[in-house]
Design a protein around this motif. Sequence first.
Motif: not given
Length: 603
Positions: A85, A88, A180, A252-253, A257
């Motif tokens: 993760p 990015r 992450s 990735d939620t 973030d």
Amino acid sequence: MSLHPVIAEVTERLRERSRDTRAAYLDRIHAATIDGPHRGRLSCGNLAHGFAACNAQDKTALREGHAPNIAIITSYNDMLSAHQPYERYPTFIRDVAREAGFTAQVAGGVPAMCDGVTQGRAGMELSLFSRDLIAMTTAVALSHDMFDGALYLGICDKIVPGLLIGALSFGHLSGVFVPSGPMPSGISNEQKSKVRQAYAEGKANRDELLEAEAASYHSAGTCTFYGTANSNQMLMEIMGLHLPGASFVAPDTPLRDALTAEAVRRCAALGKAGEHLPIGQIVDERAIVNGVVGLHATGGSTNHLLHLVAMAQAAGIALRWEDFDALSSVVPLLARVYPNGYADVNQFHDAGGMAFLIDQLLSAGLLHGDARTVAGTDLSGYAKVPSLDASGVLTWMPVSKESGNRGVLRGVAEPFRTDGGLRMLHGNLGRAVIKVSSVPEDRQVIEAPAIVFHDQDEIKRAFDRGELNRDFVAVVRFQGPRAIGMPELHKLTPTLAVLQDRGHRIALVTDGRMSGASGRVPAAIHVTPEADDGGPIAKVRDGDIVRLDAVKGTLEVLVNAEEFAARSLAVEDLSRHQHGMGRELFGLFRRNAVAADLGAGVL
């Protein structure tokens, strides 16, 4: 709640023992502190090199402005599920920094290997030493002196300890650790364990085993069992180096973030004159003791008997195994997460997670509530749960006083155990560590004949030949840091568990490691001095009666003292472990590694 007297006593003893080394460390980071951006000390040529590849906006800010420049130290690779993760994150972090009026640059990457992939393979012999290599590469990344703070992107076993050791060598900078999050839950850990044991007995084939493993390790994110990786996350939070509640939020939620964005802003704020709080001041004796308490309260990885010692040393703090032992006697076990229970870290998080754990420990006076943190609060600010309000703004709410699942997480009034389940062992075989939080009560004292092995694969071969259907203590030696780099010996777990389930009284004694996945079989690990350094474990012979007593804290071979003293030390040809898979490059580490109770590293 006033501080528990044992917590206070251990902390004071730690301060006294560390008085000179801690003072020297603080003097060094004070001497490195300057007013204004660090890049202001660079020559024009130095600075031009430092911003040459930046976009126009960042180049202007770095050339003319006084805003902070934040280093990104990343352990991204897309072979590690926990670290994929991070791919990015640099772009995301730079965008957050620009929006807030400062800059961020990837200062460097650090190696990140997976013990799950290298388990039982030659590459595992590089694993422990990768911690110190990561510390060194962190220092290289920060050596350009372009930065006012740093974000440390790391999760797994040696990576977080290495990053923190490296960060503390730049302890004058602000620093925030950025997780992450764990992958979604797959098949239950009990199901996976049953298939592994069935495979060890020849009752399941490779396809069936691979199907079970792939259903468990199935997505991006941290593995969900409570091994060293997730123990790292617990430690960074309870030591105040994560934002509150950041450890176990899914990748990735929107909430993940938001926590990452806030970590970027907090790092910059901590580097400014008004709020300046460098990482070397956050990691003090209180933070280290809080970390040990968290380890006990959650049944965390025994690897931290090595890593926490090394991390503390990097801050000038002389943590010792005796401190772990003293704290274990008063810290209750509040969590049962696999391999110490059926649940995974997602279930732990859903039951109240770190906020509930910290709230309960604070209420019992078992943590230094006044410890400093990257959140800008004391530790009471970590007894809160992060969430997004209706407008998508990050906020923290007080945690419930009731566990969401008492089978996973409990309060101090009804612990799973009244102690932490981590014990020190002493005796004529040296010093060792044992984790008993999931060892049955009737297996905490084992007295049986020794069978000596110099390679973990020898045990599986002996099992396959039918030679181990009896009571015995497996003495697996020449596994220490100076011998072969102290690999983890997880391949032993299914085989020994099968034998124990057959009713045999089994134990393991080794100068190697078992880490956070050690479970039901009593295992005296990290035996020091190690066999390759003249330790008495090198004198044990097949048939000697070995007594492992986790209740009294003893580890002894029941041989006449004069006879045992007169025995010669076994010698093993380890040349096959010194070449191939990069091992020839780590000879310097093997030759200079310190003992396990001093951190088993070279730094």
